[in-house]
Motif scaffolding. Structure first.
Motif, PDB file in Angstrom:
ATOM      1  N   PHE A 251     -14.599 -20.743-121.249  1.00  0.00           N
ATOM      2  CA  PHE A 251     -15.300 -21.170-120.045  1.00  0.00           C
ATOM      3  C   PHE A 251     -15.477 -22.679-119.897  1.00  0.00           C
ATOM      4  O   PHE A 251     -16.030 -23.121-118.910  1.00  0.00           O
ATOM      5  CB  PHE A 251     -16.664 -20.471-119.978  1.00  0.00           C
ATOM      6  N   SER A 252     -15.001 -23.475-120.870  1.00  0.00           N
ATOM      7  CA  SER A 252     -15.115 -24.925-120.701  1.00  0.00           C
ATOM      8  C   SER A 252     -14.340 -25.416-119.493  1.00  0.00           C
ATOM      9  O   SER A 252     -14.797 -26.278-118.745  1.00  0.00           O
ATOM     10  CB  SER A 252     -14.610 -25.642-121.960  1.00  0.00           C
ATOM     11  N   THR A 253     -13.153 -24.846-119.283  1.00  0.00           N
ATOM     12  CA  THR A 253     -12.281 -25.299-118.197  1.00  0.00           C
ATOM     13  C   THR A 253     -12.970 -25.198-116.846  1.00  0.00           C
ATOM     14  O   THR A 253     -12.873 -26.104-116.012  1.00  0.00           O
ATOM     15  CB  THR A 253     -10.978 -24.479-118.173  1.00  0.00           C
ATOM     16  N   GLN A 254     -13.691 -24.097-116.626  1.00  0.00           N
ATOM     17  CA  GLN A 254     -14.338 -23.877-115.336  1.00  0.00           C
ATOM     18  C   GLN A 254     -15.853 -24.034-115.428  1.00  0.00           C
ATOM     19  O   GLN A 254     -16.601 -23.365-114.717  1.00  0.00           O
ATOM     20  CB  GLN A 254     -13.961 -22.505-114.769  1.00  0.00           C
ATOM     21  N   ALA A 255     -16.307 -24.949-116.297  1.00  0.00           N
ATOM     22  CA  ALA A 255     -17.750 -25.103-116.509  1.00  0.00           C
ATOM     23  C   ALA A 255     -18.490 -25.438-115.216  1.00  0.00           C
ATOM     24  O   ALA A 255     -19.586 -24.939-114.953  1.00  0.00           O
ATOM     25  CB  ALA A 255     -18.008 -26.174-117.563  1.00  0.00           C
ATOM     26  N   GLY A 256     -17.886 -26.304-114.381  1.00  0.00           N
ATOM     27  CA  GLY A 256     -18.523 -26.646-113.113  1.00  0.00           C
ATOM     28  C   GLY A 256     -18.640 -25.449-112.190  1.00  0.00           C
ATOM     29  O   GLY A 256     -19.683 -25.212-111.573  1.00  0.00           O
ATOM     30  N   LEU A 257     -17.554 -24.682-112.087  1.00  0.00           N
ATOM     31  CA  LEU A 257     -17.591 -23.456-111.289  1.00  0.00           C
ATOM     32  C   LEU A 257     -18.612 -22.472-111.835  1.00  0.00           C
ATOM     33  O   LEU A 257     -19.326 -21.800-111.081  1.00  0.00           O
ATOM     34  CB  LEU A 257     -16.199 -22.794-111.285  1.00  0.00           C
ATOM     35  N   TYR A 258     -18.657 -22.379-113.148  1.00  0.00           N
ATOM     36  CA  TYR A 258     -19.573 -21.450-113.810  1.00  0.00           C
ATOM     37  C   TYR A 258     -21.013 -21.760-113.412  1.00  0.00           C
ATOM     38  O   TYR A 258     -21.792 -20.868-113.071  1.00  0.00           O
ATOM     39  CB  TYR A 258     -19.386 -21.567-115.326  1.00  0.00           C
ATOM     40  N   ALA A 259     -21.365 -23.052-113.464  1.00  0.00           N
ATOM     41  CA  ALA A 259     -22.719 -23.455-113.116  1.00  0.00           C
ATOM     42  C   ALA A 259     -23.024 -23.189-111.645  1.00  0.00           C
ATOM     43  O   ALA A 259     -24.150 -22.844-111.278  1.00  0.00           O
ATOM     44  CB  ALA A 259     -22.925 -24.934-113.441  1.00  0.00           C
ATOM     45  N   GLN A 260     -22.006 -23.342-110.798  1.00  0.00           N
ATOM     46  CA  GLN A 260     -22.220 -23.220-109.356  1.00  0.00           C
ATOM     47  C   GLN A 260     -22.210 -21.777-108.863  1.00  0.00           C
ATOM     48  O   GLN A 260     -22.971 -21.420-107.953  1.00  0.00           O
ATOM     49  CB  GLN A 260     -21.137 -24.016-108.624  1.00  0.00           C
ATOM     50  N   PHE A 261     -21.362 -20.923-109.459  1.00  0.00           N
ATOM     51  CA  PHE A 261     -21.092 -19.626-108.843  1.00  0.00           C
ATOM     52  C   PHE A 261     -21.530 -18.408-109.656  1.00  0.00           C
ATOM     53  O   PHE A 261     -21.503 -17.299-109.126  1.00  0.00           O
ATOM     54  CB  PHE A 261     -19.597 -19.502-108.531  1.00  0.00           C
ATOM     55  N   ARG A 262     -21.866 -18.568-110.924  1.00  0.00           N
ATOM     56  CA  ARG A 262     -22.291 -17.396-111.690  1.00  0.00           C
ATOM     57  C   ARG A 262     -23.646 -16.914-111.202  1.00  0.00           C
ATOM     58  O   ARG A 262     -24.542 -17.706-110.948  1.00  0.00           O
ATOM     59  CB  ARG A 262     -22.345 -17.730-113.180  1.00  0.00           C
ATOM     60  N   PRO A 263     -23.824 -15.583-111.067  1.00  0.00           N
ATOM     61  CA  PRO A 263     -25.103 -15.067-110.578  1.00  0.00           C
ATOM     62  C   PRO A 263     -26.212 -15.265-111.602  1.00  0.00           C
ATOM     63  O   PRO A 263     -25.972 -15.243-112.811  1.00  0.00           O
ATOM     64  CB  PRO A 263     -24.817 -13.575-110.360  1.00  0.00           C
ATOM     65  N   SER A 264     -27.418 -15.465-111.109  1.00  0.00           N
ATOM     66  CA  SER A 264     -28.582 -15.590-111.976  1.00  0.00           C
ATOM     67  C   SER A 264     -29.170 -14.202-112.253  1.00  0.00           C
ATOM     68  O   SER A 264     -28.790 -13.212-111.622  1.00  0.00           O
ATOM     69  CB  SER A 264     -29.632 -16.479-111.308  1.00  0.00           C
ATOM     70  N   TYR A 265     -30.096 -14.148-113.191  1.00  0.00           N
ATOM     71  CA  TYR A 265     -30.796 -12.900-113.490  1.00  0.00           C
ATOM     72  C   TYR A 265     -32.106 -12.873-112.706  1.00  0.00           C
ATOM     73  O   TYR A 265     -32.762 -13.903-112.542  1.00  0.00           O
ATOM     74  CB  TYR A 265     -31.062 -12.786-114.987  1.00  0.00           C
ATOM     75  N   PRO A 266     -32.503 -11.707-112.220  1.00  0.00           N
ATOM     76  CA  PRO A 266     -33.711 -11.650-111.390  1.00  0.00           C
ATOM     77  C   PRO A 266     -34.972 -11.933-112.201  1.00  0.00           C
ATOM     78  O   PRO A 266     -35.037 -11.649-113.401  1.00  0.00           O
ATOM     79  CB  PRO A 266     -33.703 -10.208-110.865  1.00  0.00           C
ATOM     80  N   LYS A 267     -35.953 -12.487-111.537  1.00  0.00           N
ATOM     81  CA  LYS A 267     -37.212 -12.835-112.186  1.00  0.00           C
ATOM     82  C   LYS A 267     -37.848 -11.626-112.864  1.00  0.00           C
ATOM     83  O   LYS A 267     -38.399 -11.740-113.970  1.00  0.00           O
ATOM     84  CB  LYS A 267     -38.171 -13.433-111.155  1.00  0.00           C
ATOM     85  N   GLU A 268     -37.765 -10.463-112.222  1.00  0.00           N
ATOM     86  CA  GLU A 268     -38.422  -9.284-112.801  1.00  0.00           C
ATOM     87  C   GLU A 268     -37.787  -8.872-114.127  1.00  0.00           C
ATOM     88  O   GLU A 268     -38.468  -8.338-115.012  1.00  0.00           O
ATOM     89  CB  GLU A 268     -38.415  -8.109-111.817  1.00  0.00           C
ATOM     90  N   MET A 269     -36.503  -9.138-114.289  1.00  0.00           N
ATOM     91  CA  MET A 269     -35.840  -8.805-115.551  1.00  0.00           C
ATOM     92  C   MET A 269     -36.268  -9.782-116.654  1.00  0.00           C
ATOM     93  O   MET A 269     -36.585  -9.363-117.773  1.00  0.00           O
ATOM     94  CB  MET A 269     -34.325  -8.843-115.375  1.00  0.00           C
ATOM     95  N   ILE A 270     -36.274 -11.081-116.332  1.00  0.00           N
ATOM     96  CA  ILE A 270     -36.729 -12.083-117.295  1.00  0.00           C
ATOM     97  C   ILE A 270     -38.192 -11.824-117.662  1.00  0.00           C
ATOM     98  O   ILE A 270     -38.572 -11.866-118.843  1.00  0.00           O
ATOM     99  CB  ILE A 270     -36.562 -13.503-116.738  1.00  0.00           C
ATOM    100  N   ASP A 271     -39.009 -11.545-116.665  1.00  0.00           N
ATOM    101  CA  ASP A 271     -40.431 -11.280-116.922  1.00  0.00           C
ATOM    102  C   ASP A 271     -40.606 -10.073-117.835  1.00  0.00           C
ATOM    103  O   ASP A 271     -41.500 -10.061-118.695  1.00  0.00           O
ATOM    104  CB  ASP A 271     -41.181 -11.047-115.613  1.00  0.00           C
ATOM    105  N   TYR A 272     -39.770  -9.061-117.644  1.00  0.00           N
ATOM    106  CA  TYR A 272     -39.869  -7.880-118.493  1.00  0.00           C
ATOM    107  C   TYR A 272     -39.536  -8.235-119.945  1.00  0.00           C
ATOM    108  O   TYR A 272     -40.250  -7.824-120.877  1.00  0.00           O
ATOM    109  CB  TYR A 272     -38.947  -6.760-118.011  1.00  0.00           C
ATOM    110  N   VAL A 273     -38.467  -8.980-120.149  1.00  0.00           N
ATOM    111  CA  VAL A 273     -38.096  -9.385-121.508  1.00  0.00           C
ATOM    112  C   VAL A 273     -39.233 -10.174-122.148  1.00  0.00           C
ATOM    113  O   VAL A 273     -39.638  -9.903-123.289  1.00  0.00           O
ATOM    114  CB  VAL A 273     -36.799 -10.213-121.494  1.00  0.00           C
ATOM    115  N   VAL A 274     -39.758 -11.145-121.418  1.00  0.00           N
ATOM    116  CA  VAL A 274     -40.829 -11.992-121.941  1.00  0.00           C
ATOM    117  C   VAL A 274     -42.066 -11.157-122.265  1.00  0.00           C
ATOM    118  O   VAL A 274     -42.773 -11.421-123.245  1.00  0.00           O
ATOM    119  CB  VAL A 274     -41.158 -13.112-120.941  1.00  0.00           C
ATOM    120  N   SER A 275     -42.323 -10.127-121.464  1.00  0.00           N
ATOM    121  CA  SER A 275     -43.519  -9.291-121.677  1.00  0.00           C
ATOM    122  C   SER A 275     -43.471  -8.536-122.995  1.00  0.00           C
ATOM    123  O   SER A 275     -44.514  -8.069-123.483  1.00  0.00           O
ATOM    124  CB  SER A 275     -43.674  -8.299-120.519  1.00  0.00           C
TER     125      SER A 275
END
Length: 244
Positions: free
Chosen positions: A5-29
């Motif tokens: 993924f180094s080659t497309q690092a810029g694309l990766y940062a721009q276009f990869r989907p994020s994880y929803p807040k409720e999923m992160i909150d669940y992990v943290v909980s």
């Protein structure tokens, strides 16, 4: 661990989907103490950034300096170039260790030995990921053909673990039951194309043929996309465990 993924690092940062807040909150909980977290193979730092809102300090590692150059910047995040299987952290350091959309690249035995070394005895280990997106029926037919037939031969063998929803990876932990999560986005066509171009199989195809396979479906996909509601859905994968 492979660096796909180094080659497309810029694309990766721009276009990869994020994880929803409720999923992160669940992990943290699931974590009792919120002192130290580690995000392994952090890529563009999206999970590290989310964890920084909950933990006093977050470390995030990746084998790609280019990825880290494009990563989320927060005062309490420390980025380091490091292989997942061989870190320089002290024993019993972290309350939470996460790895998102990357564990299939690791040497499982070596990596898990490292997790057992640096995770606190009461800490939590979480594997996150997402499967193949789905959208309207017409676009789905094109995307499935693209995924399976056009770039199918160019996926690394490790991709099978994602196709199997991470259910077949070794997981030597006391596993917790987790709820199901789905991520939903409204995307413009350019966002969809940008995401496809981050696929490692697409990059392998480009290197071999010196042409972009996305061009083979671009116009038919655009036509199908315009007929839908521009919604995309990602089935999310989550496994959470504690030291046995």
């Amino acid at each position: 661990m492979k660096d796909n993924f180094s080659t497309q690092a810029g694309l990766y940062a721009q276009f990869r989907p994020s994880y929803p807040k409720e999923m992160i909150d669940y992990v943290v909980s699931q974590v009792a103490d919120k002192e130290m977290a580690l995000d392994v193979a952090t890529g563009n730092g999206q999970v590290a950034g989310a964890l920084s809102k909950h933990f006093k300090k977050v470390f995030a590692t990746d084998i790609s300096q280019k990825q880290l150059d494009n990563a989320v910047k927060k005062e309490n995040i420390v980025y380091r170039v490091s292989a997942a299987e061989n870190t320089d952290f002290d024993e019993d350091t972290f309350d939470l260790i996460t790895v998102a959309q990357a564990i299939h690249w690791f040497d499982f035995d070596v990596f898990y030995k490292e997790i057992y070394r640096i995770l606190k005895p009461n800490g939590v280990f979480a594997v996150l990921g997402y499967g193949l997106l789905y959208t309207n029926a017409g676009a789905d037919r094109i995307l499935h053909d693209f995924y399976t037939n056009i770039v199918g031969p160019y996926w690394d063998p490790e991709r099978k673990y994602l196709d199997e929803n991470y259910t077949t990876i070794p997981f030597p932990f006391e596993e917790q039951e987790v709820p199901k999560f789905v991520n939903e986005f409204t995307w413009e066509f350019e966002q969809l194309i940008g995401y496809l171009e981050t696929w490692s199989a697409v990059q392998h195809y480009i290197k071999q043929h010196n042409s972009n396979p996305v061009d083979l479906i671009r116009e038919s996909l655009r036509e199908a996309w315009q007929k839908g509601d521009k919604k995309v859905y990602f089935p999310l994968l989550l496994r959470i465990g504690k030291l046995v």
